[in-house]
Design an enzyme around this catalytic site. Sequence first.
Site, short mmCIF file in Angstrom:
data_model
loop_
_atom_site.label_atom_id
_atom_site.label_comp_id
_atom_site.label_asym_id
_atom_site.label_seq_id
_atom_site.Cartn_x
_atom_site.Cartn_y
_atom_site.Cartn_z
N CYS A 125 -103.93 4.02 16.13
CA CYS A 125 -104.10 2.58 15.93
C CYS A 125 -105.45 2.24 15.30
O CYS A 125 -105.67 1.09 14.91
CB CYS A 125 -103.95 1.86 17.26
SG CYS A 125 -102.59 2.49 18.27
N CYS B 27 -98.36 -7.09 27.04
CA CYS B 27 -98.17 -6.00 26.07
C CYS B 27 -98.00 -6.60 24.67
O CYS B 27 -97.35 -7.63 24.50
CB CYS B 27 -96.94 -5.18 26.40
SG CYS B 27 -96.84 -4.59 28.11
N LYS C 242 -101.92 -9.01 20.57
CA LYS C 242 -100.95 -9.60 21.49
C LYS C 242 -100.07 -10.65 20.81
O LYS C 242 -98.87 -10.69 21.03
CB LYS C 242 -101.71 -10.24 22.67
CG LYS C 242 -100.82 -10.98 23.65
CD LYS C 242 -99.89 -10.01 24.39
CE LYS C 242 -98.70 -10.72 25.00
NZ LYS C 242 -97.66 -11.09 24.05
N HIS D 220 -99.20 -5.95 15.98
CA HIS D 220 -99.88 -4.65 15.95
C HIS D 220 -99.13 -3.66 15.04
O HIS D 220 -98.46 -2.74 15.53
CB HIS D 220 -99.99 -4.11 17.38
CG HIS D 220 -100.73 -2.82 17.49
ND1 HIS D 220 -101.67 -2.39 16.57
CD2 HIS D 220 -100.66 -1.83 18.44
CE1 HIS D 220 -102.14 -1.21 16.94
NE2 HIS D 220 -101.55 -0.85 18.06
#
Length: 391
Positions: A86, A209, A331, A335
């Site tokens: 990431c 998440c 969030k 992502h």
Amino acid sequence: MRDAYLIGAAQTDFGAFPDESYRSLFREAYEAAVDTVPATVRPADVDEVYVGMLSVGGRQIGLSAPAVAEHAGLSGVPCTRLENACAASGYAIRDAVQAVKSGMADVVVAGGTEIMNDVSSETLPYWLGVSGEMEWERMAGTTFAGVYAQIASAHMAEYGTTREQLSNVAVKSHRHGAMNPHAHLGFECSIEDAENAQTVAHPLTLYHCCPTTDGAAVTIVASEDVAEEYTDEPIRIAGAGAASDAVGLFQRDSYTGLPAARAAADRAYEMAGVGPADIDVAEVHDCFSIAEIVAYEDLRFCERGEGGRLAEEGGTGLGGRIPVNTSGGLKSKGHPIGATGAGQAVELFKQLRGEAGERQVEDAERGLAHNVGGSGGAASVHVFEAPGVDA
């Protein structure tokens, strides 16, 4: 060494785009980034291309950087794919800074792209799992949600952090994301929504998440020798720090902080000659709400163990002491793994040029981007300065 400047930055919408490819998204972001530069950036001006990307559902891992460069009209330019999970495009920006500072390049394209919604829900956890410790965590069945749930449980036990404080982070991020037209989940939520949502991995609920997202983001980095040929408003990249750590959570002495992020921040602050109190706005890696609370502490926006209280008191919302994730963060904005770090730089580029619209932080002069790979095996931190700030 020469200074490096951000002269252009843009992203695609973040979301689920079944009709797009990793190449088409990168091209869209690159063309939008070029459009943010007042003077024309021609393909012949570009000396290097760095592309952050995990893979495309396990396909086109090799030579994906040349593939996106060719599709963006940059064929012939040296290009490299960065894979640090990431933190891939955070590292792409760092490599761009190093190329410029060393004198090897004057104009560098650094960004990332990812398609994450073209694999089945059964396959996705295994694909994402390659970014974690494979032998002892992933192959034993631990997911990333499970890893961060362990971090949350340890933080709760050691510091008294509460589930409601995790929910405060989610509510704040959704409030910011609702003002961002590029956000994947651009809607607000309440504490009750976050508290009552389905549990993913105790104590984390669905609202704690981030989503899996398609998208691309691109920055254009230039040397001090040429930056003003392109724009009167170059954003100085004052600090660039990075660090690594054990990939597996079980290999660390503590679960309640990420040593790589802390070391990367220290290096970025030292290079920039500033401290956490000098930062006006930050984009931090909030793949899970507990990750944002840990980031507050690793970046030294508060003391260890005080992150939950900082969120609860509204210190990281717009108008607070240190606004965090004005874009909505991972969030709410989303992502797309390879594009996430560059997407953070895009938001800070807007903030430091006063172009963030209703989510603008008043008089923002310094911004910080914090990008984490996996559960902290790699991290990068950059400090950006608005035009006119004394070096």
